[in-house]
Design a protein around this motif. Structure first.
Motif, PDB file in Angstrom:
ATOM      1  N   ARG A 103       0.809  -1.215   0.000  1.00  0.00           N
ATOM      2  CA  ARG A 103       0.000   0.000   0.000  1.00  0.00           C
ATOM      3  C   ARG A 103       0.849   1.275   0.000  1.00  0.00           C
ATOM      4  O   ARG A 103       0.337   2.354  -0.295  1.00  0.00           O
ATOM      5  CB  ARG A 103      -0.934   0.011   1.208  1.00  0.00           C
ATOM      6  N   GLU A 104       2.126   1.178   0.326  1.00  0.00           N
ATOM      7  CA  GLU A 104       2.992   2.349   0.323  1.00  0.00           C
ATOM      8  C   GLU A 104       3.951   2.344  -0.865  1.00  0.00           C
ATOM      9  O   GLU A 104       4.921   3.104  -0.895  1.00  0.00           O
ATOM     10  CB  GLU A 104       3.770   2.446   1.638  1.00  0.00           C
ATOM     11  N   ALA A 105       3.667   1.522  -1.846  1.00  0.00           N
ATOM     12  CA  ALA A 105       4.579   1.390  -2.986  1.00  0.00           C
ATOM     13  C   ALA A 105       4.728   2.695  -3.757  1.00  0.00           C
ATOM     14  O   ALA A 105       5.821   3.007  -4.251  1.00  0.00           O
ATOM     15  CB  ALA A 105       4.100   0.279  -3.921  1.00  0.00           C
ATOM     16  N   PHE A 106       3.636   3.478  -3.868  1.00  0.00           N
ATOM     17  CA  PHE A 106       3.722   4.708  -4.661  1.00  0.00           C
ATOM     18  C   PHE A 106       4.607   5.735  -3.966  1.00  0.00           C
ATOM     19  O   PHE A 106       5.456   6.372  -4.607  1.00  0.00           O
ATOM     20  CB  PHE A 106       2.329   5.277  -4.925  1.00  0.00           C
ATOM     21  N   SER A 107       4.435   5.918  -2.663  1.00  0.00           N
ATOM     22  CA  SER A 107       5.284   6.882  -1.956  1.00  0.00           C
ATOM     23  C   SER A 107       6.740   6.433  -1.987  1.00  0.00           C
ATOM     24  O   SER A 107       7.655   7.263  -2.117  1.00  0.00           O
ATOM     25  CB  SER A 107       4.802   7.072  -0.518  1.00  0.00           C
TER      26      SER A 107
ATOM     27  N   ARG B 216      12.871  16.974 -12.358  1.00  0.00           N
ATOM     28  CA  ARG B 216      11.458  17.195 -12.087  1.00  0.00           C
ATOM     29  C   ARG B 216      10.676  15.885 -12.233  1.00  0.00           C
ATOM     30  O   ARG B 216      10.807  15.186 -13.237  1.00  0.00           O
ATOM     31  CB  ARG B 216      10.869  18.253 -13.032  1.00  0.00           C
ATOM     32  N   VAL B 217       9.872  15.599 -11.223  1.00  0.00           N
ATOM     33  CA  VAL B 217       9.010  14.420 -11.233  1.00  0.00           C
ATOM     34  C   VAL B 217       7.576  14.881 -11.028  1.00  0.00           C
ATOM     35  O   VAL B 217       7.276  15.655 -10.107  1.00  0.00           O
ATOM     36  CB  VAL B 217       9.388  13.426 -10.111  1.00  0.00           C
ATOM     37  N   ARG B 218       6.678  14.435 -11.895  1.00  0.00           N
ATOM     38  CA  ARG B 218       5.251  14.710 -11.774  1.00  0.00           C
ATOM     39  C   ARG B 218       4.510  13.378 -11.896  1.00  0.00           C
ATOM     40  O   ARG B 218       5.094  12.362 -12.270  1.00  0.00           O
ATOM     41  CB  ARG B 218       4.776  15.683 -12.854  1.00  0.00           C
ATOM     42  N   PHE B 219       3.225  13.381 -11.620  1.00  0.00           N
ATOM     43  CA  PHE B 219       2.433  12.161 -11.811  1.00  0.00           C
ATOM     44  C   PHE B 219       0.984  12.532 -12.095  1.00  0.00           C
ATOM     45  O   PHE B 219       0.485  13.568 -11.656  1.00  0.00           O
ATOM     46  CB  PHE B 219       2.513  11.238 -10.594  1.00  0.00           C
ATOM     47  N   THR B 220       0.316  11.685 -12.859  1.00  0.00           N
ATOM     48  CA  THR B 220      -1.086  11.902 -13.184  1.00  0.00           C
ATOM     49  C   THR B 220      -1.717  10.571 -13.586  1.00  0.00           C
ATOM     50  O   THR B 220      -1.047   9.737 -14.197  1.00  0.00           O
ATOM     51  CB  THR B 220      -1.220  12.933 -14.322  1.00  0.00           C
ATOM     52  N   SER B 221      -2.963  10.354 -13.152  1.00  0.00           N
ATOM     53  CA  SER B 221      -3.756  11.160 -12.252  1.00  0.00           C
ATOM     54  C   SER B 221      -4.090  10.314 -11.034  1.00  0.00           C
ATOM     55  O   SER B 221      -4.462   9.163 -11.182  1.00  0.00           O
ATOM     56  CB  SER B 221      -5.053  11.572 -12.886  1.00  0.00           C
ATOM     57  N   PRO B 222      -3.984  10.881  -9.843  1.00  0.00           N
ATOM     58  CA  PRO B 222      -4.298  10.120  -8.635  1.00  0.00           C
ATOM     59  C   PRO B 222      -5.792  10.094  -8.353  1.00  0.00           C
ATOM     60  O   PRO B 222      -6.561  10.861  -8.920  1.00  0.00           O
ATOM     61  CB  PRO B 222      -3.554  10.895  -7.551  1.00  0.00           C
ATOM     62  N   HIS B 223      -6.183   9.216  -7.458  1.00  0.00           N
ATOM     63  CA  HIS B 223      -7.573   9.105  -7.011  1.00  0.00           C
ATOM     64  C   HIS B 223      -7.606   9.461  -5.528  1.00  0.00           C
ATOM     65  O   HIS B 223      -6.750   8.995  -4.759  1.00  0.00           O
ATOM     66  CB  HIS B 223      -8.076   7.678  -7.222  1.00  0.00           C
ATOM     67  N   PRO B 224      -8.561  10.274  -5.081  1.00  0.00           N
ATOM     68  CA  PRO B 224      -8.612  10.649  -3.659  1.00  0.00           C
ATOM     69  C   PRO B 224      -8.666   9.456  -2.719  1.00  0.00           C
ATOM     70  O   PRO B 224      -8.122   9.518  -1.610  1.00  0.00           O
ATOM     71  CB  PRO B 224      -9.898  11.486  -3.579  1.00  0.00           C
ATOM     72  N   ARG B 225      -9.286   8.354  -3.153  1.00  0.00           N
ATOM     73  CA  ARG B 225      -9.385   7.184  -2.286  1.00  0.00           C
ATOM     74  C   ARG B 225      -8.022   6.690  -1.836  1.00  0.00           C
ATOM     75  O   ARG B 225      -7.847   6.240  -0.703  1.00  0.00           O
ATOM     76  CB  ARG B 225     -10.112   6.056  -3.024  1.00  0.00           C
ATOM     77  N   ASP B 226      -7.043   6.758  -2.723  1.00  0.00           N
ATOM     78  CA  ASP B 226      -5.720   6.198  -2.455  1.00  0.00           C
ATOM     79  C   ASP B 226      -4.698   7.263  -2.079  1.00  0.00           C
ATOM     80  O   ASP B 226      -3.506   6.957  -1.998  1.00  0.00           O
ATOM     81  CB  ASP B 226      -5.226   5.432  -3.692  1.00  0.00           C
ATOM     82  N   PHE B 227      -5.168   8.505  -1.859  1.00  0.00           N
ATOM     83  CA  PHE B 227      -4.220   9.577  -1.578  1.00  0.00           C
ATOM     84  C   PHE B 227      -3.957   9.623  -0.078  1.00  0.00           C
ATOM     85  O   PHE B 227      -4.629  10.310   0.677  1.00  0.00           O
ATOM     86  CB  PHE B 227      -4.738  10.919  -2.084  1.00  0.00           C
ATOM     87  N   THR B 228      -2.941   8.889   0.344  1.00  0.00           N
ATOM     88  CA  THR B 228      -2.671   8.675   1.761  1.00  0.00           C
ATOM     89  C   THR B 228      -1.579   9.618   2.263  1.00  0.00           C
ATOM     90  O   THR B 228      -0.855  10.248   1.474  1.00  0.00           O
ATOM     91  CB  THR B 228      -2.255   7.218   1.995  1.00  0.00           C
ATOM     92  N   ASP B 229      -1.449   9.701   3.585  1.00  0.00           N
ATOM     93  CA  ASP B 229      -0.509  10.641   4.184  1.00  0.00           C
ATOM     94  C   ASP B 229       0.935  10.359   3.786  1.00  0.00           C
ATOM     95  O   ASP B 229       1.751  11.285   3.692  1.00  0.00           O
ATOM     96  CB  ASP B 229      -0.637  10.600   5.718  1.00  0.00           C
ATOM     97  N   ASP B 230       1.282   9.092   3.551  1.00  0.00           N
ATOM     98  CA  ASP B 230       2.654   8.780   3.163  1.00  0.00           C
ATOM     99  C   ASP B 230       3.003   9.361   1.793  1.00  0.00           C
ATOM    100  O   ASP B 230       4.160   9.724   1.546  1.00  0.00           O
ATOM    101  CB  ASP B 230       2.909   7.264   3.185  1.00  0.00           C
ATOM    102  N   VAL B 231       1.995   9.491   0.922  1.00  0.00           N
ATOM    103  CA  VAL B 231       2.231  10.111  -0.388  1.00  0.00           C
ATOM    104  C   VAL B 231       2.491  11.601  -0.214  1.00  0.00           C
ATOM    105  O   VAL B 231       3.402  12.169  -0.839  1.00  0.00           O
ATOM    106  CB  VAL B 231       1.035   9.864  -1.335  1.00  0.00           C
ATOM    107  N   ILE B 232       1.695  12.256   0.626  1.00  0.00           N
ATOM    108  CA  ILE B 232       1.894  13.690   0.878  1.00  0.00           C
ATOM    109  C   ILE B 232       3.289  13.930   1.453  1.00  0.00           C
ATOM    110  O   ILE B 232       4.009  14.851   1.034  1.00  0.00           O
ATOM    111  CB  ILE B 232       0.808  14.224   1.825  1.00  0.00           C
ATOM    112  N   ALA B 233       3.690  13.094   2.398  1.00  0.00           N
ATOM    113  CA  ALA B 233       5.019  13.237   2.993  1.00  0.00           C
ATOM    114  C   ALA B 233       6.119  13.043   1.958  1.00  0.00           C
ATOM    115  O   ALA B 233       7.111  13.786   1.936  1.00  0.00           O
ATOM    116  CB  ALA B 233       5.186  12.241   4.140  1.00  0.00           C
ATOM    117  N   ALA B 234       5.968  12.051   1.099  1.00  0.00           N
ATOM    118  CA  ALA B 234       6.977  11.800   0.065  1.00  0.00           C
ATOM    119  C   ALA B 234       7.083  12.980  -0.895  1.00  0.00           C
ATOM    120  O   ALA B 234       8.187  13.367  -1.299  1.00  0.00           O
ATOM    121  CB  ALA B 234       6.639  10.518  -0.701  1.00  0.00           C
ATOM    122  N   MET B 235       5.954  13.559  -1.264  1.00  0.00           N
ATOM    123  CA  MET B 235       5.975  14.729  -2.144  1.00  0.00           C
ATOM    124  C   MET B 235       6.715  15.888  -1.485  1.00  0.00           C
ATOM    125  O   MET B 235       7.561  16.546  -2.111  1.00  0.00           O
ATOM    126  CB  MET B 235       4.548  15.164  -2.488  1.00  0.00           C
TER     127      MET B 235
END
Length: 508
Positions: free
Chosen positions: A229-233, A247-266
């Protein structure tokens, strides 16, 4: 000269290489698939037709989209215009692939019997073989795979940009949104091995690419197929360790899977850009439930709040559908409220249109077109006001702009260049005295803001020549790429100079 039998029919009987043209419709995934189709054809000995070919090629490939209600009308209209050209050109071939081909496999050849090849989303690697088989057997070849035969990134790819690139991390989608037909056409989510993704990125960086966009139908669900579940971060953090990747970008995420570990990694990975495109679709809990979106307004706005707390300068954009079946005025006002609260840098708004084969197409409560149009205009006016207000906050800031190719239509007349800020805002800036190339980085001070772009009217504060600019310069001796035919949808974090797209099937 290689014989035609050795090069899959890409060389004709007088020894001249056959030309090809690809016309692309729809989402980012289709644009990247077209890069692969170009790579496959060139690997088989075909050559890209001139930019102004307009059907005057030996092989014309339509990479189709099934997202819009009138997608089939667009396809058959274009096929009809090619029919007389094919009659006059013995040996010319027409191929149809992509989502509409996957959906309407049995009807394309019956409606357009002059089509030579029909292939689907799961077997794009078969195109050269199918073209040769159709030529030899002198009959149409229809081959649609029901599941992915090989991950597309294993195929040859003709990248449209020397300095920015798509990198697919997954294909397919496990969601069941009632307005979307993508899962039926692209299949269940299939993730790539992390090592393969990083190896591709490292190879691209070695070739001069300095910006990558991680791509998936539901990009931040990455890991569900491999049980992490933390593979993306973890993937975002791994990208931060690749030397030369700016520069790294990504598209498109889904709110369901937008977890705190992703925010921290960003927030904690310097080369992950402070930019997020996350489709909201509606601000009404009732409509979100009808859409089978597994979050509600409070959850969505909570994510926005957390992202801004971690990255105060992040630019956040979204997609919104207006007039979904059953949407009341009260539902629409909830969307307007969510937009006011979120203060998106940009929102791509779409009037609901029926997608044949989706549950929403047969739902009760279809909203009258004139009501949808009126709501759409109100929402667009609100977002225009917010976008302008948010852009005005950029005035006076000093930003590093990656110079883009083909972003500013008026650049020649204004003696400006254009590029993207770290948060993906479009910036037009005064041309430096010295030479500057797409992929180079220019430091500027923002002096003016419009709703959809920024201006830096003074002399640039600095110019940094980059390996990406070197790669662009090296490529200038190669044949120019012909642009795809798009649906006129705006872009989000897209490598340049690809056509502008978003809101298609790859967007949540």
């Amino acid at each position: 000269m290689t014989s035609s039998s050795d090069r899959t029919g890409a060389v004709d009987h007088v020894g001249e290489s056959r030309s090809y043209e690809i016309r692309t419709y729809g989402c980012q995934m289709n644009v990247h698939d077209s890069e692969r189709l170009s790579g496959l054809l060139e690997d088989a000995g075909y050559v890209r037709a001139p930019k102004d070919a307009d059907g005057d090629a030996d092989v014309v490939v339509f990479n189709t989209c099934a997202v819009r209600e009138n997608a089939d009308n667009k396809l058959y209209g274009n096929l009809g215009r090619l029919a007389p050209m094919k009659t006059k050109r013995p040996g010319m071939q027409i191929a149809v692939g992509g989502c509409l081909a996957q959906k309407d496999r049995d009807t394309i050849v019956s409606k357009a019997p002059w089509v030579d090849v029909v292939f689907g989303t799961h077997n794009i690697g078969k195109l050269p073989v199918l073209l040769e088989r159709a030529r030899v057997q002198e009959e149409a070849q229809v081959e649609i795979a029901e599941s992915l035969e090989a991950f597309p990134s294993t195929l040859p790819t003709r990248r449209e940009s020397a300095y920015a690139a798509w990198v697919s991390i997954s294909v397919g989608c496990n969601n069941t949104c009632t307005f979307c037909i993508v899962p039926a056409l692209r299949g269940k989510e299939k993730d790539r091995r992390t090592g393969d993704i990083l190896a591709e990125i490292e190879a691209l960086v070695a070739e001069g690419v300095s910006e990558i966009t991680l791509l998936g139908q539901n990009v931040n669900a990455y890991g569900s197929d491999i049980g992490d579940r933390e593979a993306f971060s973890k993937l975002l953090r791994a990208c931060g360790r690749i030397e030369g990747l700016e520069r790294v970008r990504f598209t498109s995420p889904h709110p369901r899977d937008f977890t705190d570990d992703v925010i921290a990694a960003m927030a904690e990975t310097p080369n992950v850009m402070p930019q997020l495109h996350m489709p909201m679709q509606s601000g009404s809990d009732t409509v979100l439930k009808a859409m089978r979106r597994s979050y509600r307004q409070e959850r969505f706005l909570g994510i926005i709040e957390k992202v801004r707390a971690a990255m105060p300068d992040a630019a956040i954009s979204t997609d919104i559908i207006v007039g979904f079946p059953g949407e009341t005025e009260e539902d629409f006002e909830q969307t307007m409220h969510a937009v006011r609260e979120a203060r998106f840098a940009n929102a791509f708004t779409f009037q609901y249109s029926k997608r044949p084969g989706t549950p929403a197409a047969t739902m009760d409560g279809q909203v009258p077109k004139e009501v949808v149009q009126e709501r759409y205009m109100r929402l667009s006016a609100l977002q225009e006001e917010i976008s302008w207000s948010e852009n005005k906050k950029q005035v006076g800031r000093t930003l590093d702009i990656m110079v883009a190719e083909g972003e500013g239509r008026k650049d020649g007349a204004t003696h400006r260049l254009s590029g993207r800020a770290p948060d993906n805002r479009l910036v037009h800036f005064t041309k430096p005295d010295g030479d500057v190339r797409p992929g180079d980085v220019v430091t500027v001070e923002i002096t003016y803001a419009a709703p959809h772009h920024l201006l830096a009217e003074g002399a640039p504060l600095g110019v940094r020549r980059t390996r990406a600019g070197d790669a662009w310069e090296k490529r200038q001796g190669a044949p120019k790429a012909a642009p795809g035919v798009m649906l006129g949808l705006p872009k989000i974090g897209v490598p340049e100079p690809l056509p502008a797209v978003t809101g298609g099937c790859s967007v949540g």
